[in-house]
Design a protein around this motif. Structure first.
Motif, mmCIF file in Angstrom:
data_model
loop_
_atom_site.group_PDB
_atom_site.id
_atom_site.type_symbol
_atom_site.label_atom_id
_atom_site.label_comp_id
_atom_site.label_asym_id
_atom_site.label_seq_id
_atom_site.Cartn_x
_atom_site.Cartn_y
_atom_site.Cartn_z
ATOM 1 N N ARG A 183 -4.945 -9.628 -3.870
ATOM 2 C CA ARG A 183 -5.784 -8.685 -4.759
ATOM 3 C C ARG A 183 -5.602 -7.437 -4.100
ATOM 4 N N ILE A 184 -4.818 -6.544 -5.120
ATOM 5 C CA ILE A 184 -4.437 -5.231 -4.540
ATOM 6 C C ILE A 184 -5.575 -4.202 -5.378
ATOM 7 N N LYS A 185 -6.493 -3.469 -4.782
ATOM 8 C CA LYS A 185 -7.496 -2.813 -5.261
ATOM 9 C C LYS A 185 -7.026 -1.452 -4.975
ATOM 10 N N VAL A 186 -7.081 -0.626 -6.121
ATOM 11 C CA VAL A 186 -6.781 0.912 -6.146
ATOM 12 C C VAL A 186 -7.640 1.450 -6.998
ATOM 13 N N SER A 187 -8.170 2.707 -6.172
ATOM 14 C CA SER A 187 -9.086 3.575 -6.223
ATOM 15 C C SER A 187 -8.238 4.929 -6.467
ATOM 16 N N PRO A 188 -7.820 5.458 -7.612
ATOM 17 C CA PRO A 188 -6.919 6.654 -7.605
ATOM 18 C C PRO A 188 -7.430 7.828 -6.947
ATOM 19 N N GLY A 189 -8.812 8.108 -7.405
ATOM 20 C CA GLY A 189 -9.094 9.418 -6.842
ATOM 21 C C GLY A 189 -9.029 10.244 -8.162
ATOM 22 N N PRO A 190 -9.269 11.702 -7.670
ATOM 23 C CA PRO A 190 -8.968 12.664 -8.701
ATOM 24 C C PRO A 190 -7.555 12.923 -8.684
ATOM 25 N N ARG A 191 -7.255 13.228 -9.948
ATOM 26 C CA ARG A 191 -5.508 13.568 -10.278
ATOM 27 C C ARG A 191 -5.206 15.105 -10.036
ATOM 28 N N VAL A 192 -4.589 15.387 -9.206
ATOM 29 C CA VAL A 192 -4.071 16.752 -9.199
ATOM 30 C C VAL A 192 -3.796 17.540 -10.506
ATOM 31 N N LEU A 193 -4.003 18.672 -10.535
ATOM 32 C CA LEU A 193 -3.991 19.474 -11.673
ATOM 33 C C LEU A 193 -3.161 20.893 -11.333
ATOM 34 N N VAL A 194 -2.527 21.337 -12.231
ATOM 35 C CA VAL A 194 -1.405 22.431 -11.972
ATOM 36 C C VAL A 194 -2.258 23.571 -11.863
ATOM 37 N N GLY A 195 -2.311 24.302 -10.538
ATOM 38 C CA GLY A 195 -2.974 25.321 -10.253
ATOM 39 C C GLY A 195 -2.267 26.671 -10.718
ATOM 40 N N PHE B 33 -0.716 17.122 -13.490
ATOM 41 C CA PHE B 33 0.457 17.040 -12.907
ATOM 42 C C PHE B 33 1.037 15.705 -12.784
ATOM 43 N N ARG B 34 2.449 15.765 -13.261
ATOM 44 C CA ARG B 34 3.208 14.447 -13.204
ATOM 45 C C ARG B 34 4.617 14.789 -12.596
ATOM 46 N N VAL B 35 5.042 13.955 -11.863
ATOM 47 C CA VAL B 35 6.467 14.308 -11.384
ATOM 48 C C VAL B 35 7.450 14.338 -12.769
ATOM 49 N N SER B 36 7.597 13.428 -13.475
ATOM 50 C CA SER B 36 8.108 13.480 -14.681
ATOM 51 C C SER B 36 7.857 14.660 -15.428
ATOM 52 N N ASP B 37 6.776 15.201 -15.941
ATOM 53 C CA ASP B 37 6.682 16.285 -16.532
ATOM 54 C C ASP B 37 6.942 17.471 -15.696
ATOM 55 N N TRP B 38 6.926 17.241 -14.432
ATOM 56 C CA TRP B 38 7.409 18.648 -13.748
ATOM 57 C C TRP B 38 8.871 18.678 -13.822
ATOM 58 N N PRO C 158 0.764 -1.126 -0.095
ATOM 59 C CA PRO C 158 -0.128 0.089 0.022
ATOM 60 C C PRO C 158 0.974 1.151 0.070
ATOM 61 N N ALA C 159 1.920 1.443 0.820
ATOM 62 C CA ALA C 159 2.754 2.494 0.918
ATOM 63 C C ALA C 159 3.229 2.824 -0.335
ATOM 64 N N GLN C 160 3.941 1.546 -1.049
ATOM 65 C CA GLN C 160 4.656 1.792 -2.354
ATOM 66 C C GLN C 160 3.591 2.130 -3.367
ATOM 67 N N VAL C 161 2.456 1.521 -3.427
ATOM 68 C CA VAL C 161 1.320 2.159 -4.431
ATOM 69 C C VAL C 161 1.088 3.400 -4.246
ATOM 70 N N ARG C 162 0.996 4.235 -3.215
ATOM 71 C CA ARG C 162 0.877 5.602 -2.883
ATOM 72 C C ARG C 162 1.907 6.237 -3.494
ATOM 73 N N ALA C 163 3.103 5.884 -2.970
ATOM 74 C CA ALA C 163 4.203 6.694 -3.747
ATOM 75 C C ALA C 163 4.282 6.584 -5.311
ATOM 76 N N LEU C 164 3.910 5.587 -5.997
ATOM 77 C CA LEU C 164 4.064 5.734 -7.322
ATOM 78 C C LEU C 164 2.962 6.237 -7.841
ATOM 79 N N LEU C 165 1.795 6.286 -7.155
ATOM 80 C CA LEU C 165 0.443 7.068 -7.760
ATOM 81 C C LEU C 165 0.861 8.739 -7.643
ATOM 82 N N GLU C 166 1.706 9.119 -6.791
ATOM 83 C CA GLU C 166 1.849 10.443 -6.426
ATOM 84 C C GLU C 166 2.852 10.844 -7.693
#
Length: 606
Positions: free
Chosen positions: A104-116, A159-164, A75-83
């Motif tokens: 089974r690892i179930k992931v609900s990503p939620g809303p994506r952060v946008l550049v404000g 917002f994506r870390v690679s794009d940033w 779970p912690a690794q999934v959250r870090a990757l999704l960030e």
């Protein structure tokens, strides 16, 4: 009933009935370890590539203890990757059924952060200069505008870390390219508001001191004079630093032909604010002979030889002699070019003799020319005077005629493309103007003017993951002279062939005339119009340098505009985008001839 990993993965469940529990445990132990990821497709691919528990299973049969440990950490690794993809509030649940082996690892990503909001600030010398009230240098204001316009991550984008990271690199590279080569990122910050799903991005660019060029030092010369290097630069001591000036200089040195390798770099000059330019070259041999064997539309099978002398008789001239011998076309030419002067101009002297069999006619053209040429990054100009003498023999009737022409010529090429070798975006334009006087043994003499223009447009289409590439080309030409004035055949127009209308022989389209035997032969016309449309794409992501293409060409030549009856050809092709230019293989169908034809071309025609 499903349970979370903390309940199931470490200690197996025990029932009241010992035999039932033992059977369940034995079945569980024998089943292979597996993990299933329930997430949107793009995120599932990300997790399958990087989750440690998945990589453990891919590496082989793991022990259950190690599997459970990594499953607990998932779970912690999934959250870090999704960030890294802009999801900062995901719901992650790890489940494992009591009597089943798969986890089974179930992931609900939620809303994506946008550049404000984006804040890009200049600090250092540039920041101080821009901060002066009503006194900022307009050139610096324009430079800073170019830097901020290079930011590729606008407000409202995902917002994506690679794009940033890429966005920071883009503005830094743009600032370093002009005036401030020592610029650096003084501070960068991405403030994430997970509740509002918004990112505030801040970047401070420290320009460092403004720099100018100092002296130019050349290393590696023994065979050629230092002027062959220095005359190709377009800057001098005190010129404001520009990365583009250095790259253009390096490209001109490579194209000059005397050097097999060129490196242009800078180093501190020992004087504050100055950078010396260091040019390191690897000289080509003074003499070079190349033998060739090939095939093309004009010649059919052919053999050839090319000799290059890079210092003719010890002078500052380059000479090139070429002989091409084919079934339908034989060509001999020799050209001499002076080394470039300080304004990049070269003198040229050349002569050529060509024999061509096409459309039932044998033409022999002999020409000589004298002029000057200048080639810069985007524009190539050539001015020259030419004398042309031509004979034409109709092989069916035995009729022979001669014609000559004396002309002043201007040839111009403009290249505004992303790559000269392998263009995918932009426009190339070429135009030629000739004016002179023609004489003939079979018709009247008189003045003439010849115009020829060609435009090629390149445009990528679609998304980055589904990219197509379009190429459009149009060409038109006209010879203006009195109807009774006969011109050498090489000054008239024909169509057909690799760079014209595919599906037809080289120069097989033109004015159709009936000879004394009642047979139709093709000769050149005074007007030309052709067009081409092509759509191509890479075969696959792994074979990105190999493309498939579909195309349609149309066009013809005629003596009158109303006689331009377009011939159509279409087909499929394969492209190899090699490091030295494209290799094209096309199979085209000519509607007029109702035949298929193979076309092979190398390089880009301007």
């Amino acid at each position: 009933m499903a349970a979370t990993l903390s309940t199931l993965a470490v200690t197996p469940m025990h029932s009241v009935a010992q035999t039932t529990a033992s059977a369940a445990q034995d079945a569980l132990a024998r089943a292979p370890l597996r993990v299933e990821i329930d997430a949107p497709t793009d995120l599932r691919e990300l997790l399958n590539r990087h989750l440690d528990v998945v990589r453990l299973l891919q590496a082989g049969a793991p022990g259950e203890q190690e599997f459970n440990r990594l499953l607990l950490a998932a779970p912690a690794q999934v959250r870090a990757l999704l960030e890294t993809e802009g999801y900062f509030a995901p719901l992650v649940e790890v489940q494992r059924a009591e009597a089943e082996r798969p986890a089974r690892i179930k992931v609900s990503p939620g809303p994506r952060v946008l550049v404000g909001r984006v804040e890009i600030n200049a600090v250092g010398a540039l920041g101080e200069a821009l901060a002066k009230p009503d006194a900022a240098d307009p050139n610096l204001l324009r430079l800073w505008r170019r830097v901020t316009n290079a930011w590729p991550l606008p407000e409202g984008s995902a917002f994506r870390v690679s794009d940033w990271s890429s966005a920071k690199a883009a503005v830094l590279a743009r600032l370093r390219a002009e005036r401030y080569p020592n610029a650096a990122i003084a501070r960068s910050e991405a403030e994430i508001n997970a509740e509002e799903h918004r990112a505030i991005l801040r970047v401070d660019l420290d320009s460092g001191p403004a720099m100018v060029f100092g002296t130019v030092r050349v290393e590696g010369l023994s065979r050629y004079p230092e002027s062959s290097v220095l005359n190709l630069k377009t800057f001098g001591p005190g010129t404001t630093y520009s990365e583009k000036l250095l790259l253009d200089y390096q490209e001109r040195l490579i194209k000059a032909g005397q050097f097999g390798g060129v490196s242009v770099s800078t180093e501190p000059a020992g004087i504050p604010g100055q950078l010396d330019v260091i040019v390191r070259v690897q000289e080509q041999s003074a003499q070079q002979l190349t033998l060739s064997l090939g095939f093309d539309d004009a010649s059919g099978p052919r053999v050839g030889a090319e000799h290059v002398s890079r210092r003719v008789f010890g002078t500052d001239w380059t000479g090139k002699g070429v002989a091409q011998l084919g079934k339908n076309k034989q060509e001999f030419s020799t050209d001499f070019y002076s080394y470039p002067s300080e304004n990049l101009y070269r003198w040229l002297v050349g002569a050529k003799r060509t024999r061509l069999v096409a459309g039932g006619q044998v033409t022999v053209d002999t020409s000589a020319r004298l002029g000057r040429t200048r080639d810069t990054e985007r524009i190539e100009r050539t001015y020259y005077g030419e004398v042309l003498y031509a004979t034409a023999l109709n092989r069916d009737t035995g009729e022979r005629g001669t014609a000559s022409a004396y002309s002043a010529n201007y040839f111009w090429v403009h290249r505004d493309v992303d790559s000269v070798l392998l263009p995918t975006r932009g426009l190339t334009t070429s135009a030629q103007l000739s004016t002179g006087y023609a004489s003939s043994t079979i018709a009247a003499n008189g003045p003439f003017t010849r115009l020829n223009a060609r435009l090629t447009y390149y445009q990528p289409l679609g998304s980055r993951t589904n990219r197509w590439y379009a190429i459009g080309r149009i060409e038109a030409g006209s010879v203006m002279a009195r109807d009774e004035v006969a011109l050498p055949e090489s000054l008239l127009f024909r169509a057909g062939g690799d760079q014209s209308v595919r599906g037809y022989n080289y120069q097989s389209l033109g004015v159709e005339r009936t000879n004394s035997k009642g047979e139709v032969v093709v000769t050149g016309g005074r007007y030309l119009a052709t067009a081409s449309a092509e759509l191509a794409r890479p075969i696959s992501e792994k074979l990105s340098s190999f493309w498939i293409a579909g195309f349609i060409d149309a066009g013809n030549a005629g003596d009158k505009l109303r006689d331009l009856d377009p011939a159509v050809g279409y087909g499929l092709g394969l492209r190899w985008r090699s490091p030295v230019g494209p290799l094209n293989i096309d199979m085209a169908y000519g509607r007029r001839t109702q035949k298929w034809r193979l076309h092979l071309t190398v390089g880009v025609a301007f």
